[in-house]
Design an enzyme around this catalytic site. Structure first.
Site, PDB file in Angstrom:
ATOM      1  N   LYS A  31     -17.722  -5.280  -2.350  1.00 14.20           N
ATOM      2  CA  LYS A  31     -18.255  -5.774  -1.316  1.00 14.20           C
ATOM      3  C   LYS A  31     -18.188  -4.871   0.019  1.00 14.20           C
ATOM      4  CE  LYS A  31     -17.538 -10.621  -2.628  1.00 14.20           C
ATOM      5  NZ  LYS A  31     -18.434 -11.069  -3.472  1.00 14.20           N
ATOM      6  N   GLU A  46     -13.977 -11.289   6.924  1.00 15.04           N
ATOM      7  CA  GLU A  46     -15.283 -11.725   7.361  1.00 15.04           C
ATOM      8  C   GLU A  46     -15.119 -12.999   8.294  1.00 15.04           C
ATOM      9  OE1 GLU A  46     -18.381 -12.875   4.506  1.00 15.04           O
ATOM     10  OE2 GLU A  46     -18.535 -10.938   3.925  1.00 15.04           O
ATOM     11  N   HIS A  99     -17.132 -22.836  -3.891  1.00 22.49           N
ATOM     12  CA  HIS A  99     -17.856 -21.473  -3.899  1.00 22.49           C
ATOM     13  C   HIS A  99     -18.618 -21.320  -5.340  1.00 22.49           C
ATOM     14  CE1 HIS A  99     -15.583 -20.857  -0.327  1.00 22.49           C
ATOM     15  NE2 HIS A  99     -14.696 -20.928  -0.945  1.00 22.49           N
ATOM     16  N   ARG A 103     -28.296  -8.328 -11.147  1.00 21.12           N
ATOM     17  CA  ARG A 103     -28.542  -9.002 -12.499  1.00 21.12           C
ATOM     18  C   ARG A 103     -29.626 -10.163 -12.268  1.00 21.12           C
ATOM     19  NH1 ARG A 103     -25.525 -13.675 -11.610  1.00 21.12           N
ATOM     20  NH2 ARG A 103     -23.722 -12.952 -10.362  1.00 21.12           N
TER      21      ARG A 103
HETATM   22  P1  ADP Z   1     -18.577 -14.525  -4.804  1.00 24.19           P
HETATM   23  O1  ADP Z   1     -18.940 -13.022  -5.063  1.00 24.19           O
HETATM   24  O2  ADP Z   1     -17.263 -14.764  -5.085  1.00 24.19           O
HETATM   25  O3  ADP Z   1     -19.920 -15.098  -5.287  1.00 24.19           O
HETATM   26  P2  ADP Z   1     -19.754 -14.437  -1.986  1.00 24.19           P
HETATM   27  O4  ADP Z   1     -19.395 -13.448  -0.883  1.00 24.19           O
HETATM   28  O5  ADP Z   1     -20.907 -14.581  -2.675  1.00 24.19           O
HETATM   29  O6  ADP Z   1     -18.701 -14.273  -3.169  1.00 24.19           O
HETATM   30  O7  ADP Z   1     -19.367 -16.009  -1.344  1.00 24.19           O
HETATM   31  C1  ADP Z   1     -19.465 -17.289  -2.253  1.00 24.19           C
HETATM   32  C2  ADP Z   1     -19.593 -18.435  -1.367  1.00 24.19           C
HETATM   33  O8  ADP Z   1     -18.459 -18.369  -0.290  1.00 24.19           O
HETATM   34  C3  ADP Z   1     -20.821 -18.425  -0.795  1.00 24.19           C
HETATM   35  O9  ADP Z   1     -21.778 -18.783  -1.773  1.00 24.19           O
HETATM   36  C4  ADP Z   1     -20.390 -19.373   0.526  1.00 24.19           C
HETATM   37  O10 ADP Z   1     -20.377 -20.581   0.027  1.00 24.19           O
HETATM   38  C5  ADP Z   1     -19.384 -18.930   0.876  1.00 24.19           C
HETATM   39  N1  ADP Z   1     -19.135 -17.913   2.012  1.00 24.19           N
HETATM   40  C6  ADP Z   1     -19.094 -16.479   1.710  1.00 24.19           C
HETATM   41  N2  ADP Z   1     -19.059 -15.930   2.919  1.00 24.19           N
HETATM   42  C7  ADP Z   1     -18.999 -16.682   3.995  1.00 24.19           C
HETATM   43  C8  ADP Z   1     -18.717 -16.889   5.072  1.00 24.19           C
HETATM   44  N3  ADP Z   1     -18.571 -15.627   5.786  1.00 24.19           N
HETATM   45  N4  ADP Z   1     -18.583 -18.104   5.956  1.00 24.19           N
HETATM   46  C9  ADP Z   1     -18.626 -19.316   5.508  1.00 24.19           C
HETATM   47  N5  ADP Z   1     -18.808 -19.217   3.968  1.00 24.19           N
HETATM   48  C10 ADP Z   1     -18.780 -18.102   3.147  1.00 24.19           C
HETATM   49  P1  ADP Z   2     -22.460 -15.837  -7.828  1.00 22.12           P
HETATM   50  O1  ADP Z   2     -21.990 -14.631  -8.340  1.00 22.12           O
HETATM   51  O2  ADP Z   2     -23.093 -15.598  -6.266  1.00 22.12           O
HETATM   52  O3  ADP Z   2     -21.311 -16.968  -7.772  1.00 22.12           O
HETATM   53  P2  ADP Z   2     -23.634 -17.168  -9.991  1.00 22.12           P
HETATM   54  O4  ADP Z   2     -23.391 -18.699  -9.643  1.00 22.12           O
HETATM   55  O5  ADP Z   2     -25.240 -17.247 -10.467  1.00 22.12           O
HETATM   56  O6  ADP Z   2     -23.676 -16.073  -8.847  1.00 22.12           O
HETATM   57  O7  ADP Z   2     -22.710 -16.865 -10.887  1.00 22.12           O
HETATM   58  C1  ADP Z   2     -21.341 -17.058 -11.133  1.00 22.12           C
HETATM   59  C2  ADP Z   2     -20.547 -15.767 -11.668  1.00 22.12           C
HETATM   60  O8  ADP Z   2     -20.039 -16.137 -13.001  1.00 22.12           O
HETATM   61  C3  ADP Z   2     -21.324 -14.746 -12.148  1.00 22.12           C
HETATM   62  O9  ADP Z   2     -20.292 -13.657 -11.764  1.00 22.12           O
HETATM   63  C4  ADP Z   2     -21.961 -15.197 -13.191  1.00 22.12           C
HETATM   64  O10 ADP Z   2     -22.156 -13.665 -13.924  1.00 22.12           O
HETATM   65  C5  ADP Z   2     -20.561 -15.768 -13.903  1.00 22.12           C
HETATM   66  N1  ADP Z   2     -21.219 -16.819 -14.812  1.00 22.12           N
HETATM   67  C6  ADP Z   2     -21.824 -18.001 -14.222  1.00 22.12           C
HETATM   68  N2  ADP Z   2     -22.091 -18.684 -15.232  1.00 22.12           N
HETATM   69  C7  ADP Z   2     -21.796 -18.174 -16.378  1.00 22.12           C
HETATM   70  C8  ADP Z   2     -22.073 -18.699 -17.682  1.00 22.12           C
HETATM   71  N3  ADP Z   2     -22.396 -19.875 -17.983  1.00 22.12           N
HETATM   72  N4  ADP Z   2     -21.510 -17.728 -18.772  1.00 22.12           N
HETATM   73  C9  ADP Z   2     -21.139 -16.435 -18.410  1.00 22.12           C
HETATM   74  N5  ADP Z   2     -20.635 -16.137 -16.913  1.00 22.12           N
HETATM   75  C10 ADP Z   2     -21.346 -17.002 -15.824  1.00 22.12           C
END
Ligand code: ADP
Ligand code: ADP
Ligand code: MG
Length: 647
Positions: free
Chosen positions: A116, A200, A234, A296
């Site tokens: 990140k 952040e 999240h 992906r």
């Molecule tokens: P991950 O890799 O675990 O998916 P993300 O950076 O995509 O992490 O953040 C996951 C979730 O956390 C986001 O979908 C959002 O709901 C919340 N989030 C992330 N960054 C922020 C932020 N700066 N302020 C408020 N909520 C956040």
């Molecule tokens: P994000 O990374 O923003 O949270 P997703 O909700 O698409 O996005 O996926 C959450 C995380 O968990 C990702 O790292 C994804 O690869 C993994 N993941 C989600 N659902 C599954 C599943 N059914 N089987 C395996 N891995 C999963």
């Protein structure tokens, strides 16, 4: 196009990829772990290769074995699905080094976007708006604390290697910062092996809006946005496309930023650029920031497919095989609205604890798209993700899509496992969701209203009792009137609630039931049972469980009088009638030796046959009844004397 590909994944996504690949004439090689021998993705595949033990690290994360399986079976490419090795640059490199094609972006893209901090630095340089924060490499707690203070609380600590919400910590007040930092780093080290974090600014009342992008060697296009704001811890729960109440100038700004982000890293293949947007007011072009890029196919990709009519897996295969993107930006449009709900084996009533169980029946309404990797007879184990299916509905408008999803959830049946079906339905029915007033705190703030303990309706309990007695299958048979007037009690349990149901037959087609004081009259009309005039829902009994497909699925345990009788035998040696009934068969004679578990007699009660088994080894000392005799609950039937231990 490839002749064959290997799919380095399991479950719904492996099936999803095979579905498209096979329709394009591509031979599919599946890999499977010990627990997945009979899984749907194995059944669907053209070739299936075992790759090891139950735990993901012994199988689906075994990069070497997966590459060898691909080479040994003539695969030309590997599709990683999502999760597992999909965002692992070393895996992508190993695949390419073996002379195979990785169906995904170049390994460098996985490298930069996998961290990140690096991703955010790169995006700032490319002119993409990034959430204000500290993205440097300094990890000294005091320095990080100073950075947090500079940003102003509340802040969010994120693991640089994070994903799936792990390592994420919200810090409201300065005094909580150091503890939160420790716990974030610990979780990150455990999950990703790297403890580095970024800080952040916390966006208040945010929306999660992400852009689907696609690149080939020449161009990057976007396929519009998805709103994934309905999250719990999240983790996304419900996703939709397009985002509700999206002004066209914001859509333009966001899609430009996403395409710019992808171009900055010469992105190829399918990717998602996630933004966080300020939803305290209406969305605005300067009110969203880059959060991360997922390199992906995303779990929620079907909503994009539904509104664009594009098969994203087909595009992945074409681009990986060296073809150009089939469409240019001007040819990609939005048609209607789509919403996806993630159906999980989990119990909202116990804080969403993952549930396990053997799936006896899985059925989805044909009007909805359902993506699942499970089939009847499969066990939902705790080895992998507890997702049962994704249910996706499309409609000309958001309102229609939402109503269709609601209806689809009502008609979905999962026998054999606790699910979040009722929770999803409550969410889809929530006023703020209906009006499109979504934000990432919606679920947490409304949890009490969304997680409502299921109180089985008297009709639901009544029907469960009738099904427990085998009425559904058996009451058609002649001779039923023999039992007219017989009253029987069925004990049922649902969660912490016990129901004692008295069942009284008034005729072959009429049953009067009493459930803790509530009266239910069941009557069979035109061959179909009705309870207080309502059509009986689908229901089935398996062993000691009855599943009723109403109220989003209610599972009852039948407190088995036989089990109690067996205990009695064990204590006293005299087998007693576990329920009123008729002796249909006596399987032993006086003086005969019997072994534990042997059938001694058969009791017919309410048209069901009950085998009465020996609870221990012994010899038949006495038989008190004869075939055809009517017995009452507790009547002595057979005396089984335990043998003296022989020398
Ligand atoms: P991950 O890799 O675990 O998916 P993300 O950076 O995509 O992490 O953040 C996951 C979730 O956390 C986001 O979908 C959002 O709901 C919340 N989030 C992330 N960054 C922020 C932020 N700066 N302020 C408020 N909520 C956040
Ligand atoms: P994000 O990374 O923003 O949270 P997703 O909700 O698409 O996005 O996926 C959450 C995380 O968990 C990702 O790292 C994804 O690869 C993994 N993941 C989600 N659902 C599954 C599943 N059914 N089987 C395996 N891995 C999963
Ligand atoms: Mg994310």
């Amino acid at each position: 196009m490839f002749n064959s590909i290997l799919i380095a994944n399991r479950g719904e996504i492996a099936c999803r990829v095979m579905h498209t690949a096979q329709s394009m004439g591509v031979r599919c090689i599946a890999v499977y772990s010990e627990v997945d021998r009979n899984a749907l993705h194995v059944a669907m595949s053209d070739i299936a290769v075992p790759i090891g033990g139950k735990a993901a690290r012994e199988s689906y994360l075994q990069a070497d074995r997966i590459v060898s399986a691909a080479l040994a079976n003539g695969a030309e490419a590997i599709h990683p699905g999502y999760g597992f090795l999909s965002e692992n640059p070393e895996f992508a490199e190993a695949v390419e080094a073996a002379g195979l094609t990785f169906i995904g972006p170049p390994a460098e893209a996985l490298h930069v976007m996998g961290k990140k901090d690096a991703a955010k630095r790169l995006m700032s340089q490319a002119g993409v708006p990034v959430v204000p924060g500290y993205h440097g490499s300094e990890q000294d707690p005091d320095c990080l604390y100073q950075e947090a203070k500079r940003l102003g609380f509340p802040v969010l600590i994120k693991a640089v290697a994070g994903g799936g919400g792990r390592g994420l910590r919200k810090v409201e007040a300065p005094e909580d910062f150091i503890d939160a930092l420790k716990s974030s780093k610990n979780e990150a080290i455990a999950a990703f092996g790297v403890g580095d974090v970024i800080i952040e600014k916390l966006i208040q009342k945010p929306r999660h809006i992400e852009l689907q992008i696609f690149g080939d060697d020449e161009q990057v296009v976007h396929l519009f946005e998805r709103d994934c704001s309905l999250q719990r811890r999240h983790q996304k729960v419900i996703e939709e496309a397009p985002a509700p109440d999206m002004p066209s100038e914001v859509r333009k700004a966001m899609s430009d930023a996403a395409v710019q982000a992808a171009q900055a890293i010469k992105y190829k293949g399918a990717g998602t650029v996630e933004f966080i947007a300020d939803a305290s007011k209406r969305l605005r072009p300067d009110g969203f920031w880059f959060m991360e890029m997922n390199t992906r196919l995303q779990v929620e990709h079907p909503v994009t497919e539904e509104i664009t009519g594009i098969d994203l897996v087909e595009w992945q295969l074409r681009v990986a095989a060296g073809e150009k993107l089939p469409l240019s930006q001007a040819d990609i449009g939005i048609y209607g609205h789509a919403i996806e709900a993630r159906l999980y084996a989990e119990n909202p009533e116990t804080g969403f604890l993952p549930a396990t169980g053997k799936i006896r029946r899985l059925s989805f309404p044909s009007e909805a798209r359902s993506d699942s990797g499970l089939q009847n007879g499969d066990t939902v184990s705790s080895w992998y993700d507890p997702m049962i299916a994704k249910i996706i509905c499309h409609g000309a408008t958001r309102k229609i899509a939402r109503e269709r999803l609601k209806q689809a959830l009502t008609q979905t049946q999962v026998y054999g496992c606790v699910t979040n079906l009722g929770f999803l339905a409550a969410l889809v029915d929530h006023q703020d969701f209906i009006t499109g007033n979504v934000h990432t705190g919606l679920i947490e703030e409304n949890l009490d209203g969304l997680v409502v303990k299921t109180t089985p309706a008297p009709e639901t309990v009544a029907w469960a009792a009738m099904v427990a007695l085998g009425i559904q299958e058996n009451s058609n048979k002649a001779g039923f009137t023999l039992w007219k007037g017989l009253e029987q009690t069925v004990q049922l349990q649902h969660a912490d609630d016990f129901f004692s149901v008295s069942v009284e037959f008034e005729g072959r087609d009429q049953v009067r039931l009493n459930i803790n004081g509530h009266q239910v009259f069941a009557e069979r009309l035109a061959g179909i049972w009705r309870l207080n005039d309502k059509t009986a829902p689908d229901a089935v009994r398996h062993d000691s469980e009855v599943y009723v497909a109403s109220q989003y699925g209610v599972i009852f345990s039948v407190i088995d009088p036989l089990a109690q009788a067996t205990d009695l035998v064990a204590n006293e040696g005299i087998l007693t009638a576990p329920m009123p009934g008729q002796i249909q068969e006596i399987c032993v004679t006086i003086g005969q030796a019997a072994t534990k578990g042997q059938r001694l007699a058969i009791l017919g009660a309410m048209k069901m046959e009950h085998s009465l088994l020996a609870a221990h080894d012994g010899r038949i000392a006495e038989i008190y009844v004869t075939v055809g005799q009517q017995v009452e609950l507790g009547d002595s039937l057979i005396d089984l004397k335990a043998e003296e231990a022989s020398a």
